[in-house]
Write an enzyme that holds these catalytic residues in place. Structure first.
Site, short mmCIF file in Angstrom:
data_model
loop_
_atom_site.label_atom_id
_atom_site.label_comp_id
_atom_site.label_asym_id
_atom_site.label_seq_id
_atom_site.Cartn_x
_atom_site.Cartn_y
_atom_site.Cartn_z
N ASP A 32 0.99 -1.29 -0.17
CA ASP A 32 -0.05 -0.01 -0.08
C ASP A 32 0.87 1.27 -0.01
O ASP A 32 1.67 1.58 0.90
CB ASP A 32 -1.08 -0.14 1.23
CG ASP A 32 -1.63 1.18 1.35
OD1 ASP A 32 -1.76 1.90 0.65
OD2 ASP A 32 -2.21 1.30 2.70
N ASP A 36 -3.96 3.81 2.73
CA ASP A 36 -5.32 3.77 3.10
C ASP A 36 -5.64 2.32 3.35
O ASP A 36 -7.15 1.88 3.59
CB ASP A 36 -6.14 4.08 1.71
CG ASP A 36 -5.79 2.99 0.61
OD1 ASP A 36 -5.17 2.28 0.67
OD2 ASP A 36 -6.65 3.33 -0.26
N ASP A 40 -1.86 -1.24 -3.64
CA ASP A 40 -2.42 -0.52 -4.97
C ASP A 40 -1.26 -0.48 -6.05
O ASP A 40 -0.18 -1.04 -5.64
CB ASP A 40 -2.49 1.01 -4.71
CG ASP A 40 -1.58 1.63 -3.70
OD1 ASP A 40 -0.32 1.50 -3.90
OD2 ASP A 40 -1.86 2.29 -2.66
N ASP A 109 -5.55 -10.49 -15.30
CA ASP A 109 -6.69 -11.28 -15.08
C ASP A 109 -7.81 -10.73 -16.07
O ASP A 109 -8.33 -9.45 -15.94
CB ASP A 109 -7.06 -10.95 -13.67
CG ASP A 109 -7.53 -12.23 -12.75
OD1 ASP A 109 -8.39 -12.84 -13.43
OD2 ASP A 109 -6.94 -12.81 -11.89
N ASP A 217 -10.54 -16.12 -15.98
CA ASP A 217 -11.10 -16.47 -14.99
C ASP A 217 -11.95 -17.34 -15.41
O ASP A 217 -12.85 -17.10 -16.29
CB ASP A 217 -11.65 -15.19 -14.15
CG ASP A 217 -12.47 -15.24 -12.93
OD1 ASP A 217 -11.49 -15.39 -11.90
OD2 ASP A 217 -13.53 -15.48 -12.86
N GLU A 274 -8.07 -20.51 -16.36
CA GLU A 274 -8.53 -21.08 -15.10
C GLU A 274 -9.82 -21.98 -15.41
O GLU A 274 -10.53 -21.36 -15.81
CB GLU A 274 -8.94 -20.09 -14.00
CG GLU A 274 -9.03 -20.60 -12.53
CD GLU A 274 -10.10 -19.99 -11.93
OE1 GLU A 274 -9.96 -19.77 -10.59
OE2 GLU A 274 -10.96 -19.18 -12.31
N HIS A 346 -5.12 -16.98 -4.50
CA HIS A 346 -5.73 -15.93 -3.82
C HIS A 346 -7.15 -16.73 -3.15
O HIS A 346 -7.97 -16.25 -2.47
CB HIS A 346 -6.18 -14.71 -4.49
CG HIS A 346 -6.99 -15.09 -5.61
ND1 HIS A 346 -6.44 -15.49 -6.87
CD2 HIS A 346 -8.33 -14.79 -5.92
CE1 HIS A 346 -7.39 -15.85 -7.70
NE2 HIS A 346 -8.54 -15.11 -7.32
N ASP A 347 -7.17 -17.91 -3.72
CA ASP A 347 -8.51 -18.76 -3.30
C ASP A 347 -8.13 -19.90 -2.48
O ASP A 347 -9.05 -20.71 -2.35
CB ASP A 347 -9.14 -19.33 -4.74
CG ASP A 347 -9.89 -18.05 -5.55
OD1 ASP A 347 -10.06 -17.24 -5.14
OD2 ASP A 347 -9.90 -18.52 -6.83
C1 NOJ Z 1 -12.13 -17.38 -9.54
C2 NOJ Z 1 -11.23 -16.32 -8.72
O1 NOJ Z 1 -10.12 -17.05 -8.57
C3 NOJ Z 1 -12.17 -16.09 -7.76
O2 NOJ Z 1 -11.23 -15.46 -6.74
C4 NOJ Z 1 -13.53 -15.53 -8.10
O3 NOJ Z 1 -14.26 -15.46 -6.75
C5 NOJ Z 1 -14.35 -16.21 -9.01
N1 NOJ Z 1 -13.61 -16.64 -10.06
C6 NOJ Z 1 -15.26 -15.49 -9.61
O4 NOJ Z 1 -14.62 -14.62 -10.48
#
Ligand code: NOJ
Length: 577
Positions: A32, A36, A40, A109, A217, A274, A346-347
């Site tokens: 950051d 904030d 970024d 992305d 995605d 993905e 990130h998932d």
């Molecule tokens: C896959 C992404 O990696 C995830 O973070 C997102 O919530 C879903 N697709 C929906 O876009």
């Protein structure tokens, strides 16, 4: 790429991305610059030297487009602008130039299965049944014989990925719209050629701006079975719509069209799809260069092995399942096609907590996991902080979570009568927020991430686990990842060698060989905190071979192959042909 037996290139050059390593930045949590509490673009730019030091080739930037941030930016309201929280288009251009100046590439992305409900396309589409853009999304009336809004009147029984139904009623026009994810993420109707044209134009606009490709995605969800049948109901109120929107009837046609319209004729790009639920056979089709769809898939089989019916149904991890899964993917794409290699993004929860040991053996477990992954055939992805051995976070209660998937699941489970204390363990183990705590740069109060208050709490272990502490330390996770990346760049057998799984029934030792011409590599990883013998064929000769990478002091070359807790070794030898 054209490849022959054992994966060695048959004709033409090996594509650049086969020997590349991708680093994923989740901008919200990376750095950051303005205090904030949210990362970024200027923050990313200020930390690019970390990536150079690590040696990666490509940056994948999670979404920074204008967005209401319902799903942390995966809900886009303007594909051709930057969200003010991240910066401006000028700031983006400056970042891209800085990335290129350092010899790196950057992929964006691309989230085009759905938009935000605040995207002007959707605002127009919802405005009236006769709007020219009505058909850009999936609008359907209530189920025959039912009134809009009645319980169960949704056009199909599908659940959304973020709890609740996959349809929301628009009161104004009396129809429902489809959203496989949150109600603020309506699915685009790719059957409509105008939608496809608009998406392709937007993609070209980014390529013209200089980006080097796209991480796409949930791209295998863009083609739906147009009759939208109900799904099977296993438990609970909703059916499973996935058979009707995962790898649907026109997905290959759409991706080939996208390739023709956007990618063809441009050099040195990377496209990675993905694809939840994709099978090996489908992945071969998606990534066969002769079909011109995408360069590689990003598949999920190995990150579902410790989950039952849903991700919240946490099951014990079994190494044999991992070997069977990775082994099938390696074999299935040996001659044609290409896979991404990843533990983390990130998932996903942090891999060292999930499959390793985030306590006493954290460094060894993190380095062993990295070694085993990176030595497979495919393109490795490093998720920010993985190269430091960052761990899951100690979330105390629901108020510590931010992610829509986690928060919705908790609300639904508790409303259905589950005790909070029974819901929280699965959230702690699997929540996406584990990956989203701020990058741990140093041991200062907010880990060097922000001068303000971070949008999600920093993991308290940043005092010990941080980049500054690891930078000069050859025994660190960071130094080990640097060596793994160097090895891929230097050793063609890592990139192109064939793959043979060894010891498929060993519950502790992961072992395989890679072979290219006369060069053979043996990769060993101990997935346990106890000593484990690596009972591989030809063990004495391997012990005496060159140890090209390891996470312990080099063993005695005359000693039997016995791995120490969480040990990894990569041996190299040359053989007569
Ligand atoms: C896959 C992404 O990696 C995830 O973070 C997102 O919530 C879903 N697709 C929906 O876009």
């Amino acid at each position: 790429m054209s490849s022959g037996r054992n994966g060695t290139p048959k004709s033409g050059a090996t594509p650049w991305w086969a020997s590349a390593v991708v680093y994923q930045i989740y901008p919200r949590s990376f750095a950051d610059s303005d205090g904030d509490g949210i990362g970024d673009l200027a923050g990313v730019e200020s930390r690019l030297d970390h990536l150079v030091d690590l040696g990666v080739d490509v940056v994948w930037l999670s979404p920074v487009y204008r967005s209401p941030q319902d799903d942390a930016g995966y809900d886009i309201s303007d594909y051709q602008d930057i969200d003010p929280v991240y910066g401006t288009l000028a700031g983006f251009d400056a970042l891209l130039a800085a990335v290129h100046d350092r010899g790196l590439k950057m992929v964006m992305d691309l989230v085009v299965n759905h938009t935000s409900d605040e995207h002007p396309w959707f605002a127009e589409s919802r405005s009236s049944r006769n709007d020219p853009k009505r058909d850009w999304y999936w609008w359907r009336p209530a189920r025959p014989g039912m009134r809009p809004g009645d319980p169960g009147a949704e056009p199909t029984n599908w659940s959304s990925a973020f709890s609740g139904p996959a349809w929301t009623l628009d009161e104004e026009t009396g129809d429902y719209y489809l959203h496989v994810f949150s109600r603020k993420q309506p699915d685009l109707n790719w059957e409509n050629p105008e939608v496809r044209r608009a998406v392709y134009a937007m993609m070209r606009w980014w390529l013209d701006r200089g980006v080097d490709g796209f991480r796409m995605d949930v791209i295998n969800m863009i083609s739906k079975e147009p009759t939208l049948p109900d799904g099977i109901v296993a438990s609970g109120p909703y059916g499973d719509g996935r058979p009707y929107y995962i790898c649907g009837p026109r997905v290959h046609e759409f991706l080939q069209e996208m390739h023709r319209e956007v990618v063809a004729g441009r050099d040195a790009l990377l496209t990675v799809g993905e694809m939840p639920g994709v099978t090996v056979d489908q992945a071969r089709l998606f990534t066969d260069p002769a079909r011109a769809e995408v360069d590689m898939v990003f598949q999920f089989e190995h990150v579902r092995l410790d989950q039952g019916a849903s991700k919240w149904d946490v099951r014990p991890f079994r190494l044999l399942d991992l070997k069977a899964s990775f082994g099938r993917w390696q074999a299935g794409l040996a001659d044609v096609g290409w896979n991404s290699l990843y533990w983390s993004n990130h998932d996903q929860p942090r891999v060292v907590s999930r499959l390793g040991d985030d306590g006493a053996h954290r460094v060894r477990a993190a380095t062993m996991l990295g070694t085993v992954l990176h030595l497979h055939r495919g393109t490795p992805y490093v998720y920010q902080g993985e190269e430091l051995g960052m761990t899951n976070a100690p979330f105390a209660g629901i108020d510590d979570f931010r992610d829509i998937e986690s928060v919705n699941h908790y609300a639904v489970a508790v409303a259905a009568g589950e005790a909070p204390a029974d819901v929280l363990p699965a959230l702690r183990a699997m929540s996406r927020d584990n990956a989203r705590t701020p990058m741990q740069w140093d041991d200062s109060p907010h880990a060097g991430f922000t001068a303000g208050t971070p949008w999600i709490a920093v993991n308290p272990n940043h005092t010990e686990v941080n980049a500054a502490a690891q930078r000069g330390d050859p025994g660190s996770v960071l130094a080990h990842y640097r060596r793994l990346i160097e090895l891929r760049h230097a050793e063609p057998a890592v990139v192109c060698g064939d793959f043979t799984m060894l010891l498929p029934d060993d519950e502790r030792v992961y072992a395989f060989t890679r072979r290219l011409g006369t060069v053979e590599l043996l990769v060993l990883g101990n997935f346990s905190g106890a000593e484990a013998a690596a009972d591989v064929p030809d063990a004495p000769s391997w012990s005496a071979a060159d140890l090209v990478i390891g996470n312990y002091p080099a063993p005695d070359p005359a000693a039997p192959l016995v791995l120490r807790p969480w040990e990894a070794r990569v041996y190299r030898r040359t053989t007569a042909r």
